[in-house]
Design an enzyme around this catalytic site. Structure first.
Site, PDB file in Angstrom:
ATOM      1  N   SER A   1      17.029  -3.213   6.159  1.00 36.08           N
ATOM      2  CA  SER A   1      16.971  -4.342   5.218  1.00 36.08           C
ATOM      3  C   SER A   1      15.693  -5.147   5.418  1.00 36.08           C
ATOM      4  O   SER A   1      15.054  -5.580   4.447  1.00 36.08           O
ATOM      5  CB  SER A   1      18.165  -5.267   5.423  1.00 36.08           C
ATOM      6  OG  SER A   1      19.343  -4.630   5.023  1.00 36.08           O
TER       7      SER A   1
ATOM      8  N   ARG B   1      12.389  -5.645   2.899  1.00 34.35           N
ATOM      9  CA  ARG B   1      11.963  -6.989   2.494  1.00 34.35           C
ATOM     10  C   ARG B   1      10.532  -7.272   2.919  1.00 34.35           C
ATOM     11  O   ARG B   1       9.727  -7.802   2.141  1.00 34.35           O
ATOM     12  CB  ARG B   1      12.917  -8.037   3.090  1.00 34.35           C
ATOM     13  CG  ARG B   1      14.261  -8.076   2.335  1.00 34.35           C
ATOM     14  CD  ARG B   1      15.328  -8.741   3.167  1.00 34.35           C
ATOM     15  NE  ARG B   1      16.583  -8.916   2.437  1.00 34.35           N
ATOM     16  CZ  ARG B   1      17.451  -7.942   2.180  1.00 34.35           C
ATOM     17  NH1 ARG B   1      17.202  -6.694   2.551  1.00 34.35           N
ATOM     18  NH2 ARG B   1      18.583  -8.203   1.528  1.00 34.35           N
TER      19      ARG B   1
ATOM     20  N   SER C   1      26.904 -10.116  -2.158  1.00 35.99           N
ATOM     21  CA  SER C   1      25.948  -9.006  -2.117  1.00 35.99           C
ATOM     22  C   SER C   1      24.556  -9.537  -1.869  1.00 35.99           C
ATOM     23  O   SER C   1      23.993 -10.276  -2.686  1.00 35.99           O
ATOM     24  CB  SER C   1      25.978  -8.227  -3.436  1.00 35.99           C
ATOM     25  OG  SER C   1      24.825  -7.422  -3.534  1.00 35.99           O
TER      26      SER C   1
ATOM     27  N   GLN D   1      21.932  -7.732  -1.885  1.00 34.98           N
ATOM     28  CA  GLN D   1      20.993  -7.094  -2.820  1.00 34.98           C
ATOM     29  C   GLN D   1      20.912  -7.892  -4.118  1.00 34.98           C
ATOM     30  O   GLN D   1      19.827  -8.135  -4.644  1.00 34.98           O
ATOM     31  CB  GLN D   1      21.425  -5.657  -3.098  1.00 34.98           C
ATOM     32  CG  GLN D   1      21.285  -4.770  -1.869  1.00 34.98           C
ATOM     33  CD  GLN D   1      21.696  -3.337  -2.115  1.00 34.98           C
ATOM     34  OE1 GLN D   1      22.208  -3.001  -3.178  1.00 34.98           O
ATOM     35  NE2 GLN D   1      21.477  -2.486  -1.132  1.00 34.98           N
TER      36      GLN D   1
ATOM     37  N   ASP E   1      28.162  -2.280   6.138  1.00 30.84           N
ATOM     38  CA  ASP E   1      27.596  -0.931   6.269  1.00 30.84           C
ATOM     39  C   ASP E   1      28.193  -0.145   7.440  1.00 30.84           C
ATOM     40  O   ASP E   1      27.876   1.038   7.611  1.00 30.84           O
ATOM     41  CB  ASP E   1      26.077  -1.011   6.452  1.00 30.84           C
ATOM     42  CG  ASP E   1      25.380  -1.362   5.146  1.00 30.84           C
ATOM     43  OD1 ASP E   1      25.982  -1.179   4.072  1.00 30.84           O
ATOM     44  OD2 ASP E   1      24.222  -1.828   5.204  1.00 30.84           O
TER      45      ASP E   1
ATOM     46  N   ARG F   1      25.372   7.398   6.101  1.00 27.29           N
ATOM     47  CA  ARG F   1      26.275   6.813   7.101  1.00 27.29           C
ATOM     48  C   ARG F   1      27.546   7.646   7.266  1.00 27.29           C
ATOM     49  O   ARG F   1      28.134   7.680   8.340  1.00 27.29           O
ATOM     50  CB  ARG F   1      26.595   5.366   6.740  1.00 27.29           C
ATOM     51  CG  ARG F   1      25.353   4.488   6.682  1.00 27.29           C
ATOM     52  CD  ARG F   1      25.673   3.023   6.833  1.00 27.29           C
ATOM     53  NE  ARG F   1      24.599   2.184   6.316  1.00 27.29           N
ATOM     54  CZ  ARG F   1      23.459   1.928   6.948  1.00 27.29           C
ATOM     55  NH1 ARG F   1      23.220   2.450   8.135  1.00 27.29           N
ATOM     56  NH2 ARG F   1      22.540   1.151   6.402  1.00 27.29           N
TER      57      ARG F   1
END
Ligand code: S3P
Length: 430
Positions: free
Chosen positions: A23, A27, A168, A170, A320, A393
């Site tokens: 993540s 970013r 979220s 995202q 996750d 995953r």
């Protein structure tokens, strides 16, 4: 690629320094592209998903150089409105973070382009960004059912006050990026504590991103009045990748394993809380701050587990980690219950249905619920072929199952793990 894995007899010992957080890598790369000046990002994750973001930004005119061995990325920022219109659609591969965050950035930049991705990504829900972006004035059209490809045309953006239906990061990040180019303050509220990396990093780069008043989950973003400052930082290690090794060390008798300089942002550490509630022996050492994020070494020693329940905010803080957690639950004594986790059905695969089918195949009793599952733990019989369902995953969690199963397990589509954790097989000697 199929991979057959047999039970591991040797404990996990020593220490490991995993790659940078997924993540944060996304970013840092994207925000550096929107800054003015040169950014240097160390411990950048080199994996399938970040390569997708790198390719898309190249198409938008961003110059970057990546030292793949040193994991150092240098980015020449182009400013908030500096992207050039790409000739071809931007292919985000399997990466929803790439697509959803880029959507906010291209809406802010006012650059015409099409965002698309793999078949799997084009099945995932995009209404959650399309709807609020349209409310801000963005000119975006979507494929049937609000799926990608998404086509953007330049349009002026306006502020909104918006409540996200699901927590979220995202979606929140997409809208915060768009808000930087709106003509007033945008207030976003969400029902749970999704990861706050965007808020921290954009604020550190000079954007006015503030907490909600009165306090609630979400953030307020003001339009950018000065260019974003470039970054010069080392990223924390990825707790979501570390989670696989944390579960492995917890399950393999005799293990004593330390993961070095891992991000322990409280919006990401739900897996540690859930495993500790099951009896896991996890200690945080050398806690400090890196790139505006809390980091620590995580020491894990083998421990027998008992069942637990997971619901509410804890689900968001470990969103996750459920595939890995499900293997821990399959080995724990008792029935582990998870609820409020319907979001798991919208990830790289339907992680409730897919993991339930796989756990069933290896002899674990699991009862699927619309928003979760019950796992009847004890031991994993194994001796079956299972499927990664194109989900990194899921692939890695099935490898964990194999490490502790009574009979070997064959995993179809194992190599998808390279999307986020290409070193996983090497670390575990698979
Ligand atoms: C991510 C947010 C999460 C997570 C994904 C990465 C991010 O998705 O599942 O792997 O970097 O913002 P949602 O925000 O949609 O829950």
């Amino acid at each position: 690629m199929d991979k057959t894995i047999a039970a591991r007899t040797a404990p996990l010992v020593g220490e490991y320094f995993p790659q940078g957080d997924k993540s944060l890598s996304h970013r840092a790369l994207l925000f550096a592209s929107l800054a003015e000046g040169t950014s240097v990002i160390r411990r950048f994750l080199v994996g399938g998903v970040t390569r997708a973001m790198l390719r898309c930004l190249r198409q938008l005119g961003v110059n970057w150089t990546l030292d793949e061995d040193a994991h150092v990325l240098t980015v020449e920022g182009r400013g908030l409105h500096g992207f050039t219109a790409p000739e071809e659609p931007l292919n985000c591969g399997n990466s929803a973070t790439t697509l959803r965050l880029l959507a906010g950035a291209v809406a802010a930049a006012g650059v015409p382009c099409v965002l698309t991705g793999s078949e799997g990504l084009c099945r995932r829900p995009m209404g959650r960004i399309v709807e609020p972006l349209r409310a801000m004035g963005a000119d975006v059209s979507a494929a049937e059912g609000d799926r990608a490809p998404l086509a953007f045309r330049p349009a002026a953006l306006h502020p909104i006050a918006y409540s996200l239906p699901v927590a979220s990061a995202q979606v929140k990040s997409c809208l915060l990026l768009a808000a930087l180019a709106a003509d007033g303050p945008t207030a976003l509220t969400e029902p749970g504590p999704s990861r706050d990396h965007t808020e921290r990093m954009l604020a550190a780069m000079g954007a006015a991103i503030k907490p909600l008043d009165p306090p609630a989950y979400g953030a307020v973003a003001l339009p950018l009045t000065a260019p974003l400052r470039p970054l010069d930082l080392e990223l924390p290690g990825d707790i979501s990748s570390a989670a696989f090794l944390i579960v492995a060390a917890t399950l393999v008798p005799g293990s004593d394993f330390t993961l070095r300089r891992i991000g322990v942002n409280p919006t990401r550490t739900g897996i540690l809380d859930a495993l500790r509630a099951m009896g896991a022996d996890i200690t945080l050492l050398d806690e400090t701050t890196l790139a505006g994020e809390p980091v620590a070494d995580i020491r894990v020693r083998y421990a027998p587990l008992v069942a637990t329940t997971v619901s509410g905010d804890l689900v968001v803080r470990m969103i996750d980690e459920f595939p890995a957690f499900m293997i821990a639950a399959a080995c724990a004594r008792g029935v582990t219950a998870v609820r409020d986790a319907a979001e798991l059905r919208t990830k790289e695969s339907d992680r409730i249905a897919g993991m339930a089918a796989n756990l069933c195949a290896v002899g674990v009793e699991i009862h699927e619920q619309p928003d979760g599952f019950d796992i009847f733990g004890g031991a994993i019989p194994g001796g079956a072929t299972v499927d990664a369902h194109g989900d990194h995953r899921v692939a890695m969690s099935l490898a964990l199952a194999a490490l502790v199963a009574k009979r070997p397990i064959t995993i179809a589509g194992f190599d998808i793990l390279a999307e986020s954790f290409p070193d996983f097989p090497t670390v575990l000697g698979l």
